[in-house]
Design an enzyme around this catalytic site. Structure first.
Site, PDB file in Angstrom:
ATOM      1  N   ASP A   1       4.933 -12.517   1.589  1.00 35.93           N
ATOM      2  CA  ASP A   1       5.268 -13.339   0.426  1.00 35.93           C
ATOM      3  C   ASP A   1       5.942 -12.542  -0.683  1.00 35.93           C
ATOM      4  OD1 ASP A   1       4.339 -15.602   1.630  1.00 35.93           O
ATOM      5  OD2 ASP A   1       2.443 -15.690   0.535  1.00 35.93           O
ATOM      6  N   GLY A   2       5.721 -11.236  -0.725  1.00 34.54           N
ATOM      7  CA  GLY A   2       6.438 -10.412  -1.696  1.00 34.54           C
ATOM      8  C   GLY A   2       7.929 -10.430  -1.428  1.00 34.54           C
ATOM      9  N   HIS A   3       8.310 -10.223  -0.161  1.00 37.61           N
ATOM     10  CA  HIS A   3       9.727 -10.316   0.206  1.00 37.61           C
ATOM     11  C   HIS A   3      10.275 -11.709  -0.100  1.00 37.61           C
ATOM     12  CE1 HIS A   3       8.511  -7.094   3.238  1.00 37.61           C
ATOM     13  NE2 HIS A   3       9.472  -6.508   2.547  1.00 37.61           N
TER      14      HIS A   3
ATOM     15  N   GLY B   1      11.658  -5.309  -5.312  1.00 39.27           N
ATOM     16  CA  GLY B   1      10.362  -5.523  -5.933  1.00 39.27           C
ATOM     17  C   GLY B   1       9.913  -4.337  -6.761  1.00 39.27           C
TER      18      GLY B   1
END
EC number: 6.3.2.1
Length: 284
Positions: A37-39, A149
């Site tokens: 989910d970060g990507h 990020g």
């Protein structure tokens, strides 16, 4: 929807040429796959800012210090493609090594200074590998914006400096770290954690938060650092590479949170290297 997967530079350039001729902006999200989910938050940011979005998936051999680390890195391309289809991504660029480092390739991109500390001090050559592959991806995609990020804050700073110094016409956008519900920073390497290690891993973030709160209240860092190192060891972390307070602007070491700063930590847990960083409030 099935996302087109481009394997060659010629196929990539054919697509980007058409988009640019139509006056469309292109965003790129460079990854090594094993998407979480970060990507996907980076993909969402790119979709909101650009007409077209390319996600690159390339496990870059030049940024690994150990062959075993490269071999064990998760590779989940089919699952990645399914996740990206939900975001209506315009293309996945998944080249093999020959498209990035053709035979005879001998150029190395190095950003001096800020790559000598933190992860750079413990992973010699790592950021040269990052800077080199990102330079290639920027020039190959001809993107207008790139999304990284803040979880890899040092990498973000290195890429921003590299693009600025080399006059690459691209805006490098930093996006907030995405965390699991228990505070662990999302990372592809989390897949390598055993069930037991996964339950232990969030303790790093908790220790960092405690130190950041004290720093914001004016506490000196040296005592906090010593306490944090003991706490990490007690929590099962081994070989703590660093637990440091550094300037957001220059990555220079600080002993008080007198200017905008971040806490950086890296340590090994059950054979997996975990890294994290958090913003520190300027001391009152």
């Amino acid at each position: 929807m099935t996302v087109p997967v481009l394997r060659t530079l010629s196929a990539l350039r054919s697509a980007t040429r058409e988009w640019h001729l139509a006056g469309e902006t292109i965003g790129v999200v460079p990854t090594m796959g094993a998407l979480h989910d970060g990507h996907l938050s980076l993909v969402a940011a790119a979709k909101s800012a650009c007409d077209r979005v390319i996600v690159t998936i390339f496990v870059n051999p030049k940024q690994f210090n150990k062959a075993s680390d490269l071999a064990s890195y998760p590779r989940t391309e089919e699952d990645d493609a399914r996740k990206l289809a939900r975001f209506d991504v315009d293309a996945v660029y998944a080249p093999d090594v020959s498209q990035i480092y053709p035979e005879g390739f001998c150029t190395n991109v190095s950003v001096a200074g800020m790559t000598d500390v933190l992860c750079g001090a413990h992973r010699p050559g790592h950021f040269d590998g990052v800077a080199t592959v990102v330079t290639k991806l920027f020039t190959q995609t001809s993107a207008d914006k790139a999304f990284f990020g803040e979880k890899d804050f040092q990498q973000l700073m290195v890429v921003q400096r590299m693009a600025r110094d080399l006059d690459i016409p691209i805006e490098v956008v930093g996006c907030p770290t995405i965390r699991e519900e228990d505070g662990l920073a999302m990372s592809s390497r989390n897949l390598l954690l055993s069930d037991r290690a996964r339950t232990m891993a969030p303790r790093m973030h908790e220790i960092m938060q405690e130190a950041a709160t004290a720093l914001g209240q004016g506490a000196p860092f040296d005592a906090l650092q010593a306490t944090a190192l003991r706490q990490l060891t007690a929590a099962g972390f081994t070989d703590v590479d660093y637990f440091e307070l550094r300037s957001c602007a220059s990555l220079s070491l600080l002993d008080h949170a007198s200017v905008p700063a971040r806490l950086f930590a890296a340590a090994w847990l059950a054979g997996v290297r975990l890294i994290d960083n958090i913003d520190v409030p300027v001391a009152r």
